[in-house]
Motif scaffolding. Structure first.
Motif, PDB file in Angstrom:
ATOM      1  N   ALA A  97       0.835  -1.201   0.000  1.00 56.13           N
ATOM      2  CA  ALA A  97       0.000   0.000   0.000  1.00 56.13           C
ATOM      3  C   ALA A  97       0.868   1.250   0.000  1.00 56.13           C
ATOM      4  O   ALA A  97       0.560   2.240  -0.667  1.00 56.13           O
ATOM      5  CB  ALA A  97      -0.934  -0.001   1.210  1.00 56.13           C
ATOM      6  N   ARG A  98       1.971   1.215   0.751  1.00 56.03           N
ATOM      7  CA  ARG A  98       2.890   2.353   0.789  1.00 56.03           C
ATOM      8  C   ARG A  98       3.491   2.620  -0.579  1.00 56.03           C
ATOM      9  O   ARG A  98       3.523   3.760  -1.063  1.00 56.03           O
ATOM     10  CB  ARG A  98       4.016   2.058   1.800  1.00 56.03           C
ATOM     11  N   ALA A  99       3.950   1.566  -1.230  1.00 58.17           N
ATOM     12  CA  ALA A  99       4.575   1.718  -2.542  1.00 58.17           C
ATOM     13  C   ALA A  99       3.568   2.203  -3.584  1.00 58.17           C
ATOM     14  O   ALA A  99       3.915   2.985  -4.475  1.00 58.17           O
ATOM     15  CB  ALA A  99       5.200   0.389  -2.979  1.00 58.17           C
ATOM     16  N   THR A 100       2.331   1.748  -3.480  1.00 63.29           N
ATOM     17  CA  THR A 100       1.289   2.204  -4.401  1.00 63.29           C
ATOM     18  C   THR A 100       1.059   3.699  -4.245  1.00 63.29           C
ATOM     19  O   THR A 100       0.962   4.436  -5.241  1.00 63.29           O
ATOM     20  CB  THR A 100      -0.022   1.435  -4.150  1.00 63.29           C
ATOM     21  N   ALA A 101       0.980   4.165  -3.003  1.00 69.03           N
ATOM     22  CA  ALA A 101       0.793   5.603  -2.765  1.00 69.03           C
ATOM     23  C   ALA A 101       1.974   6.396  -3.299  1.00 69.03           C
ATOM     24  O   ALA A 101       1.806   7.423  -3.966  1.00 69.03           O
ATOM     25  CB  ALA A 101       0.602   5.859  -1.269  1.00 69.03           C
ATOM     26  N   THR A 102       3.184   5.926  -3.020  1.00 71.07           N
ATOM     27  CA  THR A 102       4.385   6.631  -3.476  1.00 71.07           C
ATOM     28  C   THR A 102       4.440   6.687  -5.001  1.00 71.07           C
ATOM     29  O   THR A 102       4.737   7.734  -5.589  1.00 71.07           O
ATOM     30  CB  THR A 102       5.649   5.944  -2.925  1.00 71.07           C
ATOM     31  N   LEU A 103       4.160   5.562  -5.653  1.00 73.71           N
ATOM     32  CA  LEU A 103       4.206   5.499  -7.111  1.00 73.71           C
ATOM     33  C   LEU A 103       3.190   6.444  -7.745  1.00 73.71           C
ATOM     34  O   LEU A 103       3.533   7.254  -8.618  1.00 73.71           O
ATOM     35  CB  LEU A 103       3.939   4.073  -7.575  1.00 73.71           C
ATOM     36  N   LEU A 104       1.939   6.371  -7.317  1.00 72.32           N
ATOM     37  CA  LEU A 104       0.883   7.144  -7.966  1.00 72.32           C
ATOM     38  C   LEU A 104       1.045   8.644  -7.772  1.00 72.32           C
ATOM     39  O   LEU A 104       0.768   9.436  -8.675  1.00 72.32           O
ATOM     40  CB  LEU A 104      -0.488   6.680  -7.472  1.00 72.32           C
ATOM     41  N   HIS A 105       1.508   9.049  -6.605  1.00 71.07           N
ATOM     42  CA  HIS A 105       1.727  10.479  -6.383  1.00 71.07           C
ATOM     43  C   HIS A 105       2.905  10.996  -7.210  1.00 71.07           C
ATOM     44  O   HIS A 105       2.875  12.133  -7.698  1.00 71.07           O
ATOM     45  CB  HIS A 105       1.924  10.771  -4.891  1.00 71.07           C
ATOM     46  N   GLU A 106       3.931  10.161  -7.383  1.00 71.85           N
ATOM     47  CA  GLU A 106       5.054  10.567  -8.226  1.00 71.85           C
ATOM     48  C   GLU A 106       4.639  10.615  -9.692  1.00 71.85           C
ATOM     49  O   GLU A 106       5.047  11.520 -10.433  1.00 71.85           O
ATOM     50  CB  GLU A 106       6.231   9.608  -8.042  1.00 71.85           C
ATOM     51  N   MET A 107       3.823   9.672 -10.127  1.00 75.87           N
ATOM     52  CA  MET A 107       3.333   9.696 -11.503  1.00 75.87           C
ATOM     53  C   MET A 107       2.491  10.950 -11.755  1.00 75.87           C
ATOM     54  O   MET A 107       2.577  11.560 -12.821  1.00 75.87           O
ATOM     55  CB  MET A 107       2.513   8.436 -11.781  1.00 75.87           C
ATOM     56  N   LYS A 108       1.708  11.329 -10.772  1.00 78.53           N
ATOM     57  CA  LYS A 108       0.904  12.549 -10.898  1.00 78.53           C
ATOM     58  C   LYS A 108       1.799  13.772 -11.049  1.00 78.53           C
ATOM     59  O   LYS A 108       1.539  14.651 -11.879  1.00 78.53           O
ATOM     60  CB  LYS A 108      -0.004  12.702  -9.680  1.00 78.53           C
ATOM     61  N   ARG A 109       2.875  13.822 -10.267  1.00 74.87           N
ATOM     62  CA  ARG A 109       3.799  14.960 -10.368  1.00 74.87           C
ATOM     63  C   ARG A 109       4.455  15.025 -11.741  1.00 74.87           C
ATOM     64  O   ARG A 109       4.682  16.103 -12.279  1.00 74.87           O
ATOM     65  CB  ARG A 109       4.878  14.859  -9.282  1.00 74.87           C
ATOM     66  N   ARG A 110       4.766  13.879 -12.309  1.00 72.02           N
ATOM     67  CA  ARG A 110       5.488  13.848 -13.582  1.00 72.02           C
ATOM     68  C   ARG A 110       4.587  14.143 -14.784  1.00 72.02           C
ATOM     69  O   ARG A 110       5.092  14.461 -15.856  1.00 72.02           O
ATOM     70  CB  ARG A 110       6.176  12.493 -13.748  1.00 72.02           C
ATOM     71  N   GLY A 111       3.295  13.985 -14.616  1.00 71.77           N
ATOM     72  CA  GLY A 111       2.362  14.375 -15.661  1.00 71.77           C
ATOM     73  C   GLY A 111       2.430  13.527 -16.914  1.00 71.77           C
ATOM     74  O   GLY A 111       2.624  12.315 -16.870  1.00 71.77           O
ATOM     75  N   LYS A 112       2.305  14.180 -18.062  1.00 73.80           N
ATOM     76  CA  LYS A 112       2.131  13.475 -19.338  1.00 73.80           C
ATOM     77  C   LYS A 112       3.316  12.613 -19.734  1.00 73.80           C
ATOM     78  O   LYS A 112       3.186  11.743 -20.606  1.00 73.80           O
ATOM     79  CB  LYS A 112       1.847  14.489 -20.449  1.00 73.80           C
ATOM     80  N   ASP A 113       4.481  12.834 -19.143  1.00 74.83           N
ATOM     81  CA  ASP A 113       5.650  12.033 -19.484  1.00 74.83           C
ATOM     82  C   ASP A 113       5.687  10.696 -18.747  1.00 74.83           C
ATOM     83  O   ASP A 113       6.629   9.921 -18.909  1.00 74.83           O
ATOM     84  CB  ASP A 113       6.935  12.806 -19.178  1.00 74.83           C
ATOM     85  N   CYS A 114       4.689  10.433 -17.921  1.00 78.75           N
ATOM     86  CA  CYS A 114       4.689   9.212 -17.111  1.00 78.75           C
ATOM     87  C   CYS A 114       3.302   8.580 -17.164  1.00 78.75           C
ATOM     88  O   CYS A 114       2.381   9.038 -16.489  1.00 78.75           O
ATOM     89  CB  CYS A 114       5.069   9.547 -15.671  1.00 78.75           C
ATOM     90  N   ARG A 115       3.162   7.536 -17.954  1.00 76.40           N
ATOM     91  CA  ARG A 115       1.846   6.908 -18.121  1.00 76.40           C
ATOM     92  C   ARG A 115       1.680   5.618 -17.315  1.00 76.40           C
ATOM     93  O   ARG A 115       0.673   5.418 -16.663  1.00 76.40           O
ATOM     94  CB  ARG A 115       1.578   6.623 -19.592  1.00 76.40           C
ATOM     95  N   PHE A 116       2.669   4.716 -17.381  1.00 76.22           N
ATOM     96  CA  PHE A 116       2.533   3.419 -16.720  1.00 76.22           C
ATOM     97  C   PHE A 116       3.574   3.247 -15.607  1.00 76.22           C
ATOM     98  O   PHE A 116       4.733   3.638 -15.763  1.00 76.22           O
ATOM     99  CB  PHE A 116       2.695   2.281 -17.729  1.00 76.22           C
ATOM    100  N   GLY A 117       3.145   2.649 -14.509  1.00 76.79           N
ATOM    101  CA  GLY A 117       4.042   2.383 -13.393  1.00 76.79           C
ATOM    102  C   GLY A 117       3.824   0.984 -12.842  1.00 76.79           C
ATOM    103  O   GLY A 117       2.753   0.388 -13.010  1.00 76.79           O
TER     104      GLY A 117
END
Length: 458
Positions: free
Chosen positions: A396-416
């Motif tokens: 759950a921790r890693a999921t939160a960390t991943l998704l928030h970082e993907m949100k910060r990176r925007g259009k350059d980050c689609r899949f994690g």
């Protein structure tokens, strides 16, 4: 009459569905830009999406910020946050599934139910636990996704919890003497540090490479903390610290991870002695920290999220759990990640960001090398060596960390991808797609043997 028949034939020809051929698939324009495309296997509104993902700070077991905090008081704040910060009525949650590992099963199940009440959930909302060791938090999320896809409910919470202060790693009772008859069974009982040494020896992972991974983990985690990157995912916890000598209780608010060591260097790590083998390479400095923490992920059908006007943080695309040799259990992600990525109709090269649990630097380094991953795409804000590894909470921790970082990176980050190795020889991985760029029209790269079809799939 002939003209009527002819017009009917033309009309029927227009109505006849087009036959798709794998040799004629072409990419259609989509709002996601030129990111990786895949064949959609479900109705757009039937996607299971994440609308909130939070975690507590991760603290050192027995001497960190949560050393005097009850397990249910760790879980309650994140359960409360995922509904309060979205404005969701908690009564609408169909189930709460909590990944947890070390505590006695019935006791922890009770604590999780109690935590739900502390968090304001009504008695109508059920709670259960799940244990797949280090992947328990991710398994909880996957179980909720599966239940939503099966139609059991439309909204659920996948969570994770571990207090390694309250419940240290230990074997209770005697071991079946039959264990001596089968090597694989014996290997299931190996200390995790010994399996780390096995990985290092079998796959030639040097001590220096392991220490370098540890230095990077601490440096990245320290930088992420200094830049405030964890603030969007961390829920501060009001708790207490008890003076071990006087017994005096002091109220505190824990809001940052306390295991990060910004000054970690190769020189300092090289002085540490191996812990599990006399001439080995696994040390306290290049292993994950024993920790306390919790996390929670709020999931629902996309159609429900859209009706409620909730922001979509991510989309759950696929999940895979695999078995590997127990003697080298740390290689799990190297097998699970390709399986999950294939199930999503993607290639490894399509993945923009990875969160791979750093159980030990040996296995983490091997997995990166085996999959040929760019280190700049993996654990960009540090991993378990710096942050800690509260077993049931890590997914759950890693999921939160991943998704928030993907949100910060925007259009350059689609899949994690989130992945981890699992004690007794397993690996688990899940593929997420950043929610704000998903389109319903992408139609290339056909999926073979997809096990995640909904009832709306054609």
């Amino acid at each position: 009459m002939e003209n009527i028949v002819r017009r009917q034939q033309v009309l029927l020809e227009h109505l006849r569905p087009l036959e798709r051929s794998s040799t004629s698939l072409v990419a259609s324009p989509c709002v996601a830009g030129d990111s990786a495309a895949y064949e959609r296997a479900t109705d757009y509104n039937d996607d299971v999406v994440i609308v909130a993902a939070y975690r507590t700070p991760i603290c050192k077991s027995k001497r960190g910020g949560f050393k005097d905090t009850y397990a249910d008081d760790l879980l309650a704040p994140v359960l409360k946050a995922v509904v309060e910060r979205t404005g969701l009525d908690p009564a609408e949650v169909g189930d709460i599934v909590v990944g947890t590992v070390l505590a006695p099963g019935s006791q922890r199940a009770n604590e999780c139910r109690m935590a739900a009440f502390y968090a304001g959930f009504p008695e109508s909302v059920p709670v259960r636990t799940v244990n797949r060791q280090c992947s328990s938090g991710l398994q909880a999320v996957a179980d909720v996704v599966a239940a939503i896809k099966a139609g059991y409910y439309d909204i659920g919470i996948g969570a994770g919890l571990e207090s390694m202060t309250a419940n240290p790693m230990a074997w209770e009772g005697s071991v079946n003497p039959k264990v001596e008859t089968l090597q694989k069974v014996q290997d299931c009982l190996l200390p995790m540090g010994v399996t780390s040494e096995n990985v290092a020896e079998r796959y030639n992972v040097t001590r220096r490479a392991q220490d370098e991974a540890a230095v990077t983990s601490h440096a990245r985690a320290a930088a992420a903390t200094a830049q405030g990157k964890f603030k969007d995912e961390i829920i501060p916890v009001e708790t207490k610290l008890v003076d071990p000598k006087s017994g005096e209780e002091k109220p505190v608010v824990i809001s940052v991870d306390d295991g990060i060591r910004p000054g970690t260097t190769l020189a300092s790590l090289s002085k540490l002695k191996p812990v599990f083998k006399k001439n080995g390479s696994t040390t306290a400095g290049n292993s994950s920290q024993v920790s306390d923490g919790a996390g929670a992920v709020l999931l629902m059908k996309r159609g429900v999220a859209l009706k409620k006007n909730l922001p979509i943080l991510g989309v759950f695309r696929s999940f895979a759990a695999v078995g590997v040799d127990p003697a080298v259990m740390g290689i799990g992600p190297a097998v699970a990640i390709p399986a999950a990525v294939k199930a999503a109709g993607l290639e490894i090269s399509d993945i923009d960001l990875f969160e791979i649990n750093e159980a030990f630097a040996s296995q983490y380094t091997y997995c990166l090398q085996k999959l040929g991953l760019d280190p700049e795409k993996v654990n960009v804000n540090g991993g378990a060596i710096a942050l800690g590894h509260p077993l049931g909470a890590t997914g759950a921790r890693a999921t939160a960390t991943l998704l928030h970082e993907m949100k910060r990176r925007g259009k350059d980050c689609r899949f994690g991808v989130v992945s981890m190795c699992i004690g007794t020889g397993m690996g688990a991985a899940a593929v997420y797609e950043r929610g704000s760029i998903v389109d319903p029209l992408s139609n290339v790269r056909p999926i073979q043997n997809n096990n995640f079809l909904s009832h709306d799939a054609k």
